[in-house]
Design a protein around this motif. Structure first.
Motif, mmCIF file in Angstrom:
data_model
loop_
_atom_site.group_PDB
_atom_site.id
_atom_site.type_symbol
_atom_site.label_atom_id
_atom_site.label_comp_id
_atom_site.label_asym_id
_atom_site.label_seq_id
_atom_site.Cartn_x
_atom_site.Cartn_y
_atom_site.Cartn_z
ATOM 1 N N HIS A 1 0.833 -1.204 0.000
ATOM 2 C CA HIS A 1 0.000 0.000 0.000
ATOM 3 C C HIS A 1 0.872 1.259 0.000
ATOM 4 N N ILE A 2 1.953 1.229 0.787
ATOM 5 C CA ILE A 2 2.858 2.383 0.843
ATOM 6 C C ILE A 2 3.515 2.605 -0.512
ATOM 7 N N ARG A 3 3.980 1.539 -1.138
ATOM 8 C CA ARG A 3 4.598 1.669 -2.461
ATOM 9 C C ARG A 3 3.603 2.247 -3.470
ATOM 10 N N THR A 4 2.354 1.778 -3.393
ATOM 11 C CA THR A 4 1.319 2.277 -4.304
ATOM 12 C C THR A 4 1.093 3.772 -4.105
ATOM 13 N N LEU A 5 1.050 4.200 -2.838
ATOM 14 C CA LEU A 5 0.881 5.618 -2.542
ATOM 15 C C LEU A 5 2.014 6.452 -3.135
ATOM 16 N N PHE A 6 3.225 5.959 -2.989
ATOM 17 C CA PHE A 6 4.386 6.707 -3.463
ATOM 18 C C PHE A 6 4.468 6.719 -4.984
ATOM 19 N N GLU A 7 4.114 5.627 -5.604
ATOM 20 C CA GLU A 7 4.251 5.525 -7.055
ATOM 21 C C GLU A 7 3.082 6.149 -7.817
ATOM 22 N N SER A 8 1.874 6.033 -7.258
ATOM 23 C CA SER A 8 0.707 6.566 -7.974
ATOM 24 C C SER A 8 0.401 8.011 -7.605
ATOM 25 N N GLU A 9 0.665 8.384 -6.346
ATOM 26 C CA GLU A 9 0.348 9.736 -5.898
ATOM 27 C C GLU A 9 1.588 10.607 -5.687
ATOM 28 N N ALA A 10 2.764 10.001 -5.852
ATOM 29 C CA ALA A 10 4.038 10.739 -5.745
ATOM 30 C C ALA A 10 4.106 11.593 -4.480
ATOM 31 N N LEU A 11 3.814 10.978 -3.336
ATOM 32 C CA LEU A 11 3.849 11.705 -2.063
ATOM 33 C C LEU A 11 5.238 12.278 -1.778
ATOM 34 N N TYR A 12 6.258 11.613 -2.277
ATOM 35 C CA TYR A 12 7.632 12.017 -1.984
ATOM 36 C C TYR A 12 7.994 13.387 -2.551
ATOM 37 N N LEU A 13 7.173 13.910 -3.482
ATOM 38 C CA LEU A 13 7.454 15.229 -4.054
ATOM 39 C C LEU A 13 7.161 16.363 -3.082
ATOM 40 N N ASP A 14 6.465 16.040 -1.995
ATOM 41 C CA ASP A 14 6.200 17.021 -0.937
ATOM 42 C C ASP A 14 7.424 17.085 -0.032
ATOM 43 N N SER A 15 8.136 18.194 -0.073
ATOM 44 C CA SER A 15 9.376 18.315 0.712
ATOM 45 C C SER A 15 9.108 18.316 2.214
ATOM 46 N N GLU A 16 7.849 18.544 2.606
ATOM 47 C CA GLU A 16 7.482 18.565 4.021
ATOM 48 C C GLU A 16 6.804 17.270 4.445
ATOM 49 N N LEU A 17 6.936 16.231 3.634
ATOM 50 C CA LEU A 17 6.262 14.963 3.923
ATOM 51 C C LEU A 17 6.718 14.389 5.259
ATOM 52 N N PHE B 1 12.335 5.792 7.590
ATOM 53 C CA PHE B 1 11.383 6.503 6.733
ATOM 54 C C PHE B 1 12.085 7.486 5.794
ATOM 55 N N SER B 2 13.050 8.233 6.304
ATOM 56 C CA SER B 2 13.751 9.228 5.482
ATOM 57 C C SER B 2 14.507 8.577 4.334
ATOM 58 N N GLU B 3 15.174 7.458 4.615
ATOM 59 C CA GLU B 3 15.907 6.753 3.561
ATOM 60 C C GLU B 3 14.958 6.236 2.488
ATOM 61 N N PHE B 4 13.803 5.743 2.928
ATOM 62 C CA PHE B 4 12.818 5.209 1.979
ATOM 63 C C PHE B 4 12.298 6.314 1.058
ATOM 64 N N VAL B 5 11.975 7.464 1.646
ATOM 65 C CA VAL B 5 11.473 8.590 0.851
ATOM 66 C C VAL B 5 12.548 9.089 -0.107
ATOM 67 N N ASN B 6 13.771 9.191 0.383
ATOM 68 C CA ASN B 6 14.854 9.736 -0.441
ATOM 69 C C ASN B 6 15.165 8.880 -1.662
ATOM 70 N N GLN B 7 14.960 7.568 -1.548
ATOM 71 C CA GLN B 7 15.259 6.736 -2.713
ATOM 72 C C GLN B 7 14.311 7.051 -3.873
ATOM 73 N N TYR B 8 13.064 7.413 -3.554
ATOM 74 C CA TYR B 8 12.128 7.832 -4.593
ATOM 75 C C TYR B 8 12.521 9.196 -5.157
ATOM 76 N N ARG B 9 12.931 10.092 -4.268
ATOM 77 C CA ARG B 9 13.330 11.427 -4.717
ATOM 78 C C ARG B 9 14.576 11.367 -5.600
ATOM 79 N N ILE B 10 15.514 10.516 -5.238
ATOM 80 C CA ILE B 10 16.741 10.395 -6.031
ATOM 81 C C ILE B 10 16.436 9.813 -7.408
#
Length: 335
Positions: A228-244, A272-281
Motif C-alpha cells: 500500500h505504501i509503495r502504491t501511494l508513493f508511485e501513484s500519488e508521488a507523495l515524496y514530491l512534498d518536501s514537508e512529507l 522513513f527518510s531513507e525510503f522517501v529519499n530513494q524515490y526522490r533520487i
C-alpha cells in the motif's frame, strides 16, 4: 606470506572480542539476547583462536581440547538466541541450561580427553562437530517455523547468522575429511565473516529491530501495508512534498505512524527518510537526463524531486550514485 595470513587471521579474533564486549555492555534491546549472541561469538573465537595458535605454536593436548570446547558452546547459544529472537520468549528456563553440560564436561576434563592422531581422538572431534550440526538443524527448524510470524529483517539476520556458523562447520568438517586442505583458511574466513557481521550490525542493528517485538502485526500484514505504501508513493508521488512526514502516510493508510515505521524497517531495511529519499533520487535521475531539463539549474531539479534544499539533495545523490548531480547529468544526458 605467513605474516599476512597471521595478520588476517588475528584481525578476526580482535574483531570478535570487540563485538563480544560491545554486546555484553550494550543497554539497548534484549539484554539476554545480546548475551547469547556474544556467547555464540565467544565460542567461535575460542575455536578459531585455537586454530591460529595450533599453526604457529606447539600446543598441549589439553590446550587443543579447550579450544575445541568452544564449539560445544556455539550450538546451544545459537539455538537459545533464536528462541528469544523468533519465538519472542521472555526468558530461557533454567532447565534448558542442561544443554551446556557437554561444554562444561569437555572444559573440566580437557586434560584427560585424548587429542592426537588416534582413532579415539578423531571420533571425539567428529562428535563435537556433530553436536554443533545438531543445533544448526534445530536452529534452522526454528527459523523456518517462524518465517511468517516475525519481521523480515530479524528473520534474515538470524538466517545469515546460521549460514555463517554453518559455513565454518562445513570448513572444519571438510578439513578433517581431507576435502579442504588449507587448515588456517578457517581462521581467515572467520575474519571476513566477523567484519561482514560487524558491518550489518552497525548498518542495521538487530537490537533496533527488537523495538517492534511487542507489536501484534504479523509478516503477512506487514507486507500488505508495504505494498500500500509503495502504491501511494508511485501513484500519488507523495515524496514530491518536501514537508512529507510519516504521520501523513499513516493517515492515508489509516494506521499508526509507529506501524508505518515498522513496515518500512522490516521490509526495506530502511528508516522513513531513507525510503522517501530513494524515490526522490530516482526522480532526480530522471529529470537530470530529461532533455526538457537540460538547461535547468541543479537547484530546480532538487526542488522538483521533493528535496527541501540543495545541500541535502547533493549529499543524498552523491551517496546513492557516487556522482554529483552535475556529473550524472554530464555522463548520461543525451540532448
Amino acid at each position: 606470506m605467513d605474516s599476512i595470513v597471521l595478520v588476517l587471521s588475528s584481525l578476526g579474533i580482535a574483531q570478535a572480542v570487540f563485538l563480544c564486549l560491545y554486546l555484553l555492555t550494550l543497554k539497548k534491546g534484549n539484554r539476554k539476547a545480546n548475551l547469547f549472541l556474544a556467547l555464540v561469538l565467544l565460542g567461535l573465537t575460542i575455536r578459531i583462536g585455537k586454530s591460529i595458535l595450533n599453526v604457529y605454536l606447539d600446543l598441549e593436548p589439553w590446550q587443543r581440547n579447550l579450544g575445541l570446547s568452544g564449539v560445544l558452546l556455539v550450538g546451544p547459544f545459537l539455538w537459545f538466541y533464536g528462541r528469544l529472537l523468533l519465538r519472542r520468549e521472555k526468558e530461557i528456563h533454567n532447565s534448558n541450561y542442561g544443554h551446556l553440560v557437554p561444554f562444561l564436561l569437555f572444559a573440566v576434563f580437557c586434560k584427560f580427553i585424548p587429542n592426537g592422531f588416534g582413532t579415539i581422538s578423531y571420533v571425539i572431534y567428529f562428535a563435537v562437530f556433530l553436536h554443533l550440526g545438531a543445533y544448526l538443524i534445530l536452529s534452522m527448524l526454528l527459523m523456518f517455523r517462524f518465517k511468517h510470524q516475525i519481521g523480515t529483517s530479524v528473520w534474515v539476520w538470524y538466517r545469515n547468522l546460521i549460514i555463517g556458523v554453518g559455513l565454518i562447520w562445513v570448513f572444519y568438517m571438510g578439513n578433517v575429511l581431507g576435502i579442504i586442505p588449507y587448515y588456517i583458511g578457517g581462521a581467515i574466513f572467520f575474519s571476513f565473516l566477523l567484519y561482514a557481521f560487524s558491518f550489518v550490525l552497525l548498518k542495521q542493528p538487530v537490537f533496533s529491530l527488537e523495538k517492534y517485538k511487542n507489536s501484534s502485526m504479523d509478516t503477512a500484514t506487514s507486507k500488505k501495508y508495504m505494498q500500500h505504501i509503495r502504491t501511494l508513493f508511485e501513484s500519488e508521488a507523495l515524496y514530491l512534498d518536501s514537508e512529507l512526514h510519516m504521520a501523513q502516510v499513516a493517515q492515508a493508510l489509516g494506521i499508526p505512524a509507529r506501524d508505518v515505521s515498522q513496515v518500512i524497517n522490516e521490509n526495506e531495511q530502511q528508516n522513513f527518510s531513507e525510503f522517501v529519499n530513494q524515490y526522490r533520487i530516482q526522480k532526480a535521475k530522471d529529470l537530470l537526463v530529461d532533455s526538457a531539463y537540460a538547461q535547468e539549474k541543479i537547484a530546480t531539479v532538487a526542488y522538483d524531486s521533493g528535496f527541501g534544499n540543495v545541500t541535502s539533495f547533493n549529499l543524498a545523490f552523491k551517496s546513492a550514485t557516487q556522482l554529483t548531480p552535475s556529473q550524472y547529468r554530464k555522463k548520461f544526458l543525451l540532448v
